[in-house]
Design a protein around this motif. Structure first.
Motif, PDB file in Angstrom:
ATOM      1  N   PRO A 191      31.831  30.927  54.898  1.00 37.51           N
ATOM      2  CA  PRO A 191      32.220  32.229  54.337  1.00 37.51           C
ATOM      3  C   PRO A 191      31.302  32.659  53.184  1.00 37.51           C
ATOM      4  CG  PRO A 191      33.518  30.508  53.322  1.00 37.51           C
ATOM      5  CD  PRO A 191      32.505  29.811  54.200  1.00 37.51           C
ATOM      6  N   GLY A 192      31.272  33.955  52.920  1.00 38.88           N
ATOM      7  CA  GLY A 192      30.507  34.417  51.765  1.00 38.88           C
ATOM      8  C   GLY A 192      30.390  35.922  51.735  1.00 38.88           C
ATOM      9  N   SER A 193      29.663  36.402  50.718  1.00 40.81           N
ATOM     10  CA  SER A 193      29.409  37.841  50.607  1.00 40.81           C
ATOM     11  C   SER A 193      28.142  38.222  51.372  1.00 40.81           C
ATOM     12  CB  SER A 193      29.240  38.238  49.133  1.00 40.81           C
ATOM     13  OG  SER A 193      30.377  37.854  48.396  1.00 40.81           O
ATOM     14  N   PHE A 194      27.141  37.371  51.332  1.00 41.06           N
ATOM     15  CA  PHE A 194      25.904  37.571  52.103  1.00 41.06           C
ATOM     16  C   PHE A 194      25.279  38.945  51.855  1.00 41.06           C
ATOM     17  CE2 PHE A 194      28.605  34.640  54.636  1.00 41.06           C
ATOM     18  CZ  PHE A 194      27.788  33.521  54.629  1.00 41.06           C
ATOM     19  N   VAL A 214      32.072  37.254  56.736  1.00 36.11           N
ATOM     20  CA  VAL A 214      31.514  38.110  55.676  1.00 36.11           C
ATOM     21  C   VAL A 214      32.666  38.822  54.980  1.00 36.11           C
ATOM     22  CG1 VAL A 214      29.917  39.988  55.163  1.00 36.11           C
ATOM     23  CG2 VAL A 214      29.441  38.428  57.076  1.00 36.11           C
ATOM     24  N   MET A 215      32.831  38.506  53.702  1.00 36.40           N
ATOM     25  CA  MET A 215      33.980  39.050  52.975  1.00 36.40           C
ATOM     26  C   MET A 215      33.820  40.547  52.706  1.00 36.40           C
ATOM     27  SD  MET A 215      35.649  37.899  49.361  1.00 36.40           S
ATOM     28  CE  MET A 215      34.199  38.298  48.414  1.00 36.40           C
ATOM     29  N   ILE A 216      34.885  41.295  52.999  1.00 36.92           N
ATOM     30  CA  ILE A 216      34.939  42.718  52.637  1.00 36.92           C
ATOM     31  C   ILE A 216      35.576  42.790  51.256  1.00 36.92           C
ATOM     32  CG2 ILE A 216      35.938  44.968  53.207  1.00 36.92           C
ATOM     33  CD1 ILE A 216      36.103  43.950  56.143  1.00 36.92           C
ATOM     34  N   HIS A 235      38.821  40.362  55.492  1.00 39.78           N
ATOM     35  CA  HIS A 235      39.353  40.668  54.174  1.00 39.78           C
ATOM     36  C   HIS A 235      40.669  39.925  54.035  1.00 39.78           C
ATOM     37  CE1 HIS A 235      42.393  43.651  55.501  1.00 39.78           C
ATOM     38  NE2 HIS A 235      41.543  43.810  56.490  1.00 39.78           N
ATOM     39  N   GLY A 236      41.083  39.741  52.783  1.00 38.00           N
ATOM     40  CA  GLY A 236      42.279  38.929  52.562  1.00 38.00           C
ATOM     41  C   GLY A 236      41.880  37.484  52.378  1.00 38.00           C
ATOM     42  N   LEU A 237      42.803  36.613  52.706  1.00 41.79           N
ATOM     43  CA  LEU A 237      42.581  35.190  52.458  1.00 41.79           C
ATOM     44  C   LEU A 237      41.741  34.540  53.554  1.00 41.79           C
ATOM     45  CD1 LEU A 237      46.117  34.014  51.237  1.00 41.79           C
ATOM     46  CD2 LEU A 237      44.072  34.403  49.843  1.00 41.79           C
ATOM     47  N   LEU A 238      40.827  33.694  53.106  1.00 37.22           N
ATOM     48  CA  LEU A 238      40.000  32.956  54.063  1.00 37.22           C
ATOM     49  C   LEU A 238      40.861  32.050  54.950  1.00 37.22           C
ATOM     50  CD1 LEU A 238      37.173  32.174  55.043  1.00 37.22           C
ATOM     51  CD2 LEU A 238      37.093  30.492  53.192  1.00 37.22           C
ATOM     52  N   VAL A 239      41.915  31.496  54.373  1.00 39.64           N
ATOM     53  CA  VAL A 239      42.767  30.583  55.168  1.00 39.64           C
ATOM     54  C   VAL A 239      43.432  31.328  56.335  1.00 39.64           C
ATOM     55  CG1 VAL A 239      43.192  28.856  53.375  1.00 39.64           C
ATOM     56  CG2 VAL A 239      44.733  30.832  53.578  1.00 39.64           C
TER      57      VAL A 239
HETATM   58  O1  PNS Z   1      29.257  34.455  48.568  1.00 39.23           O
HETATM   59  P1  PNS Z   1      30.435  34.385  47.633  1.00 39.23           P
HETATM   60  O2  PNS Z   1      30.712  35.746  47.027  1.00 39.23           O
HETATM   61  O3  PNS Z   1      30.273  33.309  46.613  1.00 39.23           O
HETATM   62  O4  PNS Z   1      31.711  33.992  48.545  1.00 39.23           O
HETATM   63  C1  PNS Z   1      32.986  33.817  47.981  1.00 39.23           C
HETATM   64  C2  PNS Z   1      34.052  33.679  49.077  1.00 39.23           C
HETATM   65  C3  PNS Z   1      34.012  34.852  50.014  1.00 39.23           C
HETATM   66  C4  PNS Z   1      33.789  32.413  49.862  1.00 39.23           C
HETATM   67  C5  PNS Z   1      35.430  33.560  48.359  1.00 39.23           C
HETATM   68  O5  PNS Z   1      35.542  34.563  47.393  1.00 39.23           O
HETATM   69  C6  PNS Z   1      36.601  33.668  49.317  1.00 39.23           C
HETATM   70  O6  PNS Z   1      36.879  32.768  50.068  1.00 39.23           O
HETATM   71  N1  PNS Z   1      37.266  34.849  49.300  1.00 39.23           N
HETATM   72  C7  PNS Z   1      38.347  35.166  50.174  1.00 39.23           C
HETATM   73  C8  PNS Z   1      39.663  35.356  49.427  1.00 39.23           C
HETATM   74  C9  PNS Z   1      40.390  34.053  49.304  1.00 39.23           C
HETATM   75  O7  PNS Z   1      40.685  33.381  50.250  1.00 39.23           O
HETATM   76  N2  PNS Z   1      40.630  33.683  48.038  1.00 39.23           N
HETATM   77  C10 PNS Z   1      41.225  32.437  47.692  1.00 39.23           C
HETATM   78  C11 PNS Z   1      40.162  31.378  47.561  1.00 39.23           C
HETATM   79  S1  PNS Z   1      40.839  29.922  46.952  1.00 39.23           S
END
Ligand code: PNS
Length: 169
Positions: A17-20, A45-47, A80-84
């Motif tokens: 995951p990331g902003s890229f 790719v995070m929105i 968007h939202g939580l990665l999990v």
């Molecule tokens: O490239 P980045 O900006 O360092 O990536 C950060 C990212 C997208 C990996 C992190 O911010 C993320 O996972 N965001 C999603 C929201 C989320 O799940 N937040 C709780 C993380 S513990």
């Protein structure tokens, strides 16, 4: 012959995951290494609606697709939202992250522990190739904006996109 379902080897999936904004050679190195370890690698790719990037999410995705096409097992999607939740929806048990330096570790550890606590997803840390240990998208943008040479830090199509974007008034 089709094997009974119980004998089938499960597909091993992971997400990077990331902003890229934009993808760098450092990101690409981690994705390439993950693609050798897993059957399917998702690049998520995070929105982030509160942060305007240099590239739109669609542009970032297009660049990542172009530079990862050769691997064959990499899929690129926005989230968007939580990665999990992204992981849960796609049955992804592992997050792969590059660690550049000790300074990355504190925050990465917090996120890894939070994500594991939320859903049980594991985070695997891959030590960044030392060639890219100083590299970040932000620095690439800053150096490129001031006319510095970043040709060795990003793939050629990203360099072209940066030149085109930064040439605009
Ligand atoms: O490239 P980045 O900006 O360092 O990536 C950060 C990212 C997208 C990996 C992190 O911010 C993320 O996972 N965001 C999603 C929201 C989320 O799940 N937040 C709780 C993380 S513990």
């Amino acid at each position: 012959m089709t094997r009974p379902e119980s004998e089938e080897t499960p597909v091993r999936r992971a997400v990077c995951p990331g902003s890229f904004d934009p993808i760098t050679n450092g990101h690409l190195d981690i994705i390439a290494r993950a693609s050798k370890l897993y059957d399917e690698v998702y690049v998520a790719v995070m929105i982030n609606k509160s942060k305007k990037g240099l590239f739109t999410v669609e542009e970032r995705i297009d660049l990542i697709r172009r530079v990862t096409a050769e691997y064959g097992n990499v899929r690129v999607e926005a989230f968007h939202g939580l990665l999990v939740d992204f992981c849960k929806q796609r049955d992804i048990p592992a997050i792969v992250k590059g660690l550049r330096a000790v300074s990355d570790f504190d925050y990465e550890l917090q996120m890894a522990q939070m994500n594991n606590g939320l859903s049980g997803v594991e985070t695997l840390f891959v030590p960044t190739n030392p060639t890219y240990s100083f590299l970040s998208s932000s620095l690439v943008k800053e150096v490129a904006a001031w006319g510095g040479d970043v040709a060795h830090l990003v793939p050629p199509c990203v360099l072209e996109a940066l030149r085109e974007r930064l040439a605009r008034p």
